[in-house]
Design a protein around this motif. Structure first.
Motif, PDB file in Angstrom:
ATOM      1  N   LEU A 153      13.217  41.238  39.221  1.00 44.74           N
ATOM      2  CA  LEU A 153      14.459  41.497  38.484  1.00 44.74           C
ATOM      3  C   LEU A 153      14.321  42.717  37.576  1.00 44.74           C
ATOM      4  O   LEU A 153      13.373  42.832  36.803  1.00 44.74           O
ATOM      5  CB  LEU A 153      14.818  40.281  37.637  1.00 44.74           C
ATOM      6  N   LEU A 154      15.292  43.616  37.686  1.00 46.29           N
ATOM      7  CA  LEU A 154      15.360  44.774  36.794  1.00 46.29           C
ATOM      8  C   LEU A 154      16.381  44.562  35.693  1.00 46.29           C
ATOM      9  O   LEU A 154      16.170  44.978  34.554  1.00 46.29           O
ATOM     10  CB  LEU A 154      15.708  46.033  37.595  1.00 46.29           C
ATOM     11  N   ASP A 155      17.503  43.932  36.037  1.00 48.81           N
ATOM     12  CA  ASP A 155      18.534  43.649  35.037  1.00 48.81           C
ATOM     13  C   ASP A 155      19.471  42.588  35.584  1.00 48.81           C
ATOM     14  O   ASP A 155      19.561  42.384  36.807  1.00 48.81           O
ATOM     15  CB  ASP A 155      19.324  44.907  34.675  1.00 48.81           C
ATOM     16  N   ALA A 156      20.176  41.905  34.681  1.00 52.63           N
ATOM     17  CA  ALA A 156      21.092  40.845  35.102  1.00 52.63           C
ATOM     18  C   ALA A 156      22.209  40.700  34.084  1.00 52.63           C
ATOM     19  O   ALA A 156      22.068  41.062  32.913  1.00 52.63           O
ATOM     20  CB  ALA A 156      20.350  39.507  35.264  1.00 52.63           C
ATOM     21  N   ALA A 157      23.329  40.175  34.549  1.00 56.30           N
ATOM     22  CA  ALA A 157      24.479  39.893  33.692  1.00 56.30           C
ATOM     23  C   ALA A 157      25.262  38.757  34.327  1.00 56.30           C
ATOM     24  O   ALA A 157      25.121  38.475  35.522  1.00 56.30           O
ATOM     25  CB  ALA A 157      25.367  41.132  33.537  1.00 56.30           C
ATOM     26  N   PHE A 158      26.080  38.082  33.519  1.00 56.17           N
ATOM     27  CA  PHE A 158      26.926  37.030  34.066  1.00 56.17           C
ATOM     28  C   PHE A 158      27.860  37.636  35.107  1.00 56.17           C
ATOM     29  O   PHE A 158      28.472  38.687  34.884  1.00 56.17           O
ATOM     30  CB  PHE A 158      27.759  36.360  32.972  1.00 56.17           C
ATOM     31  N   ALA A 159      27.975  36.975  36.245  1.00 55.78           N
ATOM     32  CA  ALA A 159      28.827  37.486  37.320  1.00 55.78           C
ATOM     33  C   ALA A 159      30.267  37.640  36.857  1.00 55.78           C
ATOM     34  O   ALA A 159      30.960  38.581  37.242  1.00 55.78           O
ATOM     35  CB  ALA A 159      28.746  36.567  38.537  1.00 55.78           C
ATOM     36  N   SER A 160      30.729  36.703  36.038  1.00 53.86           N
ATOM     37  CA  SER A 160      32.119  36.767  35.574  1.00 53.86           C
ATOM     38  C   SER A 160      32.362  37.998  34.711  1.00 53.86           C
ATOM     39  O   SER A 160      33.430  38.614  34.777  1.00 53.86           O
ATOM     40  CB  SER A 160      32.462  35.500  34.777  1.00 53.86           C
ATOM     41  N   THR A 161      31.368  38.378  33.912  1.00 56.26           N
ATOM     42  CA  THR A 161      31.503  39.560  33.049  1.00 56.26           C
ATOM     43  C   THR A 161      31.630  40.831  33.896  1.00 56.26           C
ATOM     44  O   THR A 161      32.495  41.676  33.641  1.00 56.26           O
ATOM     45  CB  THR A 161      30.288  39.687  32.116  1.00 56.26           C
ATOM     46  N   VAL A 162      30.782  40.940  34.903  1.00 54.58           N
ATOM     47  CA  VAL A 162      30.827  42.111  35.779  1.00 54.58           C
ATOM     48  C   VAL A 162      32.128  42.120  36.589  1.00 54.58           C
ATOM     49  O   VAL A 162      32.755  43.174  36.778  1.00 54.58           O
ATOM     50  CB  VAL A 162      29.607  42.144  36.718  1.00 54.58           C
ATOM     51  N   ALA A 163      32.544  40.938  37.062  1.00 55.87           N
ATOM     52  CA  ALA A 163      33.774  40.852  37.860  1.00 55.87           C
ATOM     53  C   ALA A 163      34.985  41.292  37.042  1.00 55.87           C
ATOM     54  O   ALA A 163      35.882  41.972  37.562  1.00 55.87           O
ATOM     55  CB  ALA A 163      33.966  39.431  38.372  1.00 55.87           C
ATOM     56  N   LYS A 164      35.032  40.912  35.765  1.00 62.09           N
ATOM     57  CA  LYS A 164      36.150  41.322  34.911  1.00 62.09           C
ATOM     58  C   LYS A 164      36.156  42.837  34.715  1.00 62.09           C
ATOM     59  O   LYS A 164      37.216  43.471  34.740  1.00 62.09           O
ATOM     60  CB  LYS A 164      36.055  40.608  33.560  1.00 62.09           C
ATOM     61  N   TRP A 165      34.958  43.410  34.513  1.00 57.79           N
ATOM     62  CA  TRP A 165      34.871  44.860  34.354  1.00 57.79           C
ATOM     63  C   TRP A 165      35.354  45.554  35.629  1.00 57.79           C
ATOM     64  O   TRP A 165      36.120  46.523  35.566  1.00 57.79           O
ATOM     65  CB  TRP A 165      33.434  45.259  34.039  1.00 57.79           C
ATOM     66  N   GLU A 166      34.926  45.052  36.779  1.00 57.99           N
ATOM     67  CA  GLU A 166      35.348  45.646  38.049  1.00 57.99           C
ATOM     68  C   GLU A 166      36.851  45.509  38.242  1.00 57.99           C
ATOM     69  O   GLU A 166      37.511  46.421  38.767  1.00 57.99           O
ATOM     70  CB  GLU A 166      34.601  44.983  39.198  1.00 57.99           C
ATOM     71  N   ALA A 167      37.413  44.373  37.818  1.00 59.62           N
ATOM     72  CA  ALA A 167      38.860  44.170  37.941  1.00 59.62           C
ATOM     73  C   ALA A 167      39.615  45.186  37.087  1.00 59.62           C
ATOM     74  O   ALA A 167      40.648  45.723  37.507  1.00 59.62           O
ATOM     75  CB  ALA A 167      39.232  42.743  37.536  1.00 59.62           C
ATOM     76  N   ARG A 168      39.085  45.448  35.888  1.00 61.24           N
ATOM     77  CA  ARG A 168      39.728  46.454  35.019  1.00 61.24           C
ATOM     78  C   ARG A 168      39.661  47.842  35.651  1.00 61.24           C
ATOM     79  O   ARG A 168      40.623  48.611  35.584  1.00 61.24           O
ATOM     80  CB  ARG A 168      39.064  46.456  33.642  1.00 61.24           C
ATOM     81  N   GLN A 169      38.516  48.148  36.262  1.00 61.62           N
ATOM     82  CA  GLN A 169      38.382  49.456  36.915  1.00 61.62           C
ATOM     83  C   GLN A 169      39.353  49.586  38.078  1.00 61.62           C
ATOM     84  O   GLN A 169      39.970  50.642  38.275  1.00 61.62           O
ATOM     85  CB  GLN A 169      36.945  49.649  37.403  1.00 61.62           C
ATOM     86  N   ARG A 170      39.505  48.505  38.852  1.00 62.64           N
ATOM     87  CA  ARG A 170      40.453  48.542  39.967  1.00 62.64           C
ATOM     88  C   ARG A 170      41.883  48.697  39.472  1.00 62.64           C
ATOM     89  O   ARG A 170      42.693  49.415  40.069  1.00 62.64           O
ATOM     90  CB  ARG A 170      40.337  47.275  40.817  1.00 62.64           C
ATOM     91  N   ALA A 171      42.190  48.022  38.352  1.00 61.93           N
ATOM     92  CA  ALA A 171      43.534  48.121  37.788  1.00 61.93           C
ATOM     93  C   ALA A 171      43.827  49.557  37.322  1.00 61.93           C
ATOM     94  O   ALA A 171      44.932  50.071  37.534  1.00 61.93           O
ATOM     95  CB  ALA A 171      43.686  47.138  36.627  1.00 61.93           C
ATOM     96  N   LEU A 172      42.828  50.175  36.708  1.00 60.74           N
ATOM     97  CA  LEU A 172      43.007  51.562  36.263  1.00 60.74           C
ATOM     98  C   LEU A 172      43.203  52.498  37.449  1.00 60.74           C
ATOM     99  O   LEU A 172      44.068  53.378  37.422  1.00 60.74           O
ATOM    100  CB  LEU A 172      41.790  51.995  35.440  1.00 60.74           C
ATOM    101  N   GLN A 173      42.409  52.297  38.495  1.00 60.84           N
ATOM    102  CA  GLN A 173      42.542  53.129  39.691  1.00 60.84           C
ATOM    103  C   GLN A 173      43.893  52.913  40.368  1.00 60.84           C
ATOM    104  O   GLN A 173      44.522  53.859  40.851  1.00 60.84           O
ATOM    105  CB  GLN A 173      41.400  52.808  40.663  1.00 60.84           C
ATOM    106  N   HIS A 174      44.332  51.647  40.384  1.00 58.62           N
ATOM    107  CA  HIS A 174      45.625  51.335  40.998  1.00 58.62           C
ATOM    108  C   HIS A 174      46.760  51.990  40.217  1.00 58.62           C
ATOM    109  O   HIS A 174      47.697  52.558  40.805  1.00 58.62           O
ATOM    110  CB  HIS A 174      45.813  49.816  41.038  1.00 58.62           C
ATOM    111  N   ALA A 175      46.672  51.911  38.879  1.00 54.39           N
ATOM    112  CA  ALA A 175      47.710  52.515  38.048  1.00 54.39           C
ATOM    113  C   ALA A 175      47.745  54.035  38.233  1.00 54.39           C
ATOM    114  O   ALA A 175      48.817  54.643  38.298  1.00 54.39           O
ATOM    115  CB  ALA A 175      47.459  52.166  36.574  1.00 54.39           C
ATOM    116  N   LYS A 176      46.570  54.622  38.350  1.00 50.32           N
ATOM    117  CA  LYS A 176      46.494  56.063  38.562  1.00 50.32           C
ATOM    118  C   LYS A 176      47.088  56.457  39.904  1.00 50.32           C
ATOM    119  O   LYS A 176      47.844  57.435  40.015  1.00 50.32           O
ATOM    120  CB  LYS A 176      45.032  56.515  38.480  1.00 50.32           C
ATOM    121  N   ALA A 177      46.772  55.662  40.926  1.00 57.71           N
ATOM    122  CA  ALA A 177      47.298  55.949  42.270  1.00 57.71           C
ATOM    123  C   ALA A 177      48.809  55.782  42.306  1.00 57.71           C
ATOM    124  O   ALA A 177      49.522  56.555  42.950  1.00 57.71           O
ATOM    125  CB  ALA A 177      46.632  55.031  43.286  1.00 57.71           C
ATOM    126  N   GLN A 178      49.304  54.759  41.615  1.00 57.41           N
ATOM    127  CA  GLN A 178      50.753  54.520  41.593  1.00 57.41           C
ATOM    128  C   GLN A 178      51.489  55.639  40.877  1.00 57.41           C
ATOM    129  O   GLN A 178      52.614  55.983  41.228  1.00 57.41           O
ATOM    130  CB  GLN A 178      51.039  53.181  40.908  1.00 57.41           C
TER     131      GLN A 178
END
Length: 336
Positions: A102-127
């Protein structure tokens, strides 16, 4: 370390190794040489040998890897946690078992929320850069001999904006569904922590994908059975999220029916078995008859269904079947 600091550290490690997404299990098993990859799974155990600690990380049902830890990651040994992990993989050849550090770890839910925010930002930009389009209908796909052809869209939730075009794509992108499933679960049982709701959501999605069952069907069953209360116990002794009877739980290999992951694995496995039996009997995997019989067998037992040649004339069972079907249709967006 705070959750925000933990996420920042994890993302820096991921960026340093130019990692963009979780490595599929099939690809993980093909690694030869030295690689740094991202995996996701549930910590199901730990062991210490001569002061060196390792965790057993279940990356899919029935498949786990042993990951060596550093001192700074001792928190991973404190219980069952779903995590994202950056691991260094070493394997001399295809003939030997790979090692994972193991090099690093985080709660899956925390990473998933961050990824969801990134997708939302990309979607808003594309729209903002393109004319609006009518959104496509959304429903999680199902395997050909599963609960398909229910509706062209699903009621929210569970649902995600961009539907997977096929079953395999759905399986490879399960983590994208977790936030909305978890939100729905917490809306039905607010006493659950976010971590608990995420764990239940992930287990439902993962086991449903593994056994080829529509996850919305499992959501409907669990909602009616226990209201998403992992500690629920009926007067007859049925336990946990799927309200498994002690003998049924033992037959399914469930050691602790109050453990959400074990219980849901047993629940989905049992449901899949009933579905296979009754769609073979009815000859129509896309109809409703085998779904009704599956629910009757789940509630009253397959013996009762066989004895009465269909749904038993028990008020409890008949009400149960109607209630689950109603919830399931609502989740599928089917109007009666």
């Amino acid at each position: 370390m705070t959750v925000a600091q933990e996420l920042e550290s994890y993302l820096k490690t991921r960026d340093a190794h130019k990692i963009k997404s979780v490595t599929p299990i099939a690809a993980l098993e093909l690694v030869v040489g030295k690689r740094v990859l991202e995996v996701e799974g549930v910590v199901v155990g730990s062991v210490a040998v001569d002061g060196a600690q390792s965790i057993l990380l279940e990356v899919e049902p029935g498949r786990s890897i042993v990951v060596a830890l550093g001192e700074e990651h001792g928190w991973l040994t404190r219980g069952q946690l779903r995590i994202r992990a950056i691991v260094a993989v070493e394997r001399e050849s295809e003939l030997v078992t790979p090692t994972y550090r193991l090099l690093d770890a985080a709660f899956a839910s925390t990473v998933a929320k961050w990824e969801a925010r990134q997708r939302a930002l990309q979607h808003a930009k594309a729209q903002a850069q393109a004319p609006p389009q009518k959104p496509a209908a959304s429903r999680p796909p199902t395997r050909s001999t599963s609960l398909n052809s229910r509706a062209n869209s699903t009621a929210r939730p569970p649902q995600r904006p961009n539907p997977a075009p096929d079953w395999e794509t759905f399986r490879l992108n399960l983590r994208l569904y977790v936030p909305e499933y978890a939100q729905f679960i917490r809306s039905r049982n607010p006493r659950l922590s976010q971590q608990e709701a995420d764990q239940i959501a992930w287990a439902i999605l993962r086991f449903s994908a593994h056994y080829g069952v529509d996850p919305r069907f499992i959501v409907a069953i669990v909602l009616v059975e226990s209201g998403f209360n992992p500690d629920a116990t009926s007067r007859k002794g049925a336990a946990g999220l799927g309200q498994l009877m002690p003998s049924t739980a033992r037959g399914l290999g469930v050691v602790d029916p109050y453990d959400p992951i074990q219980n849901l694995h047993g629940t989905v496995k049992l449901v899949r078995g009933h579905l296979e039996r009754y769609w073979a009997q009815t000859g129509d995997p896309n109809g409703w008859e085998h779904v009704v019989l599956t629910l009757a067998a789940y509630n009253a037992g397959s013996g009762a269904v066989r004895k009465h040649g269909g749904v038993p004339p028990y008020r409890e069972t008949q009400n149960y079947v109607r209630k689950v079907i109603r919830v399931y249709k609502q989740l599928c967006g089917i109007r009666e």
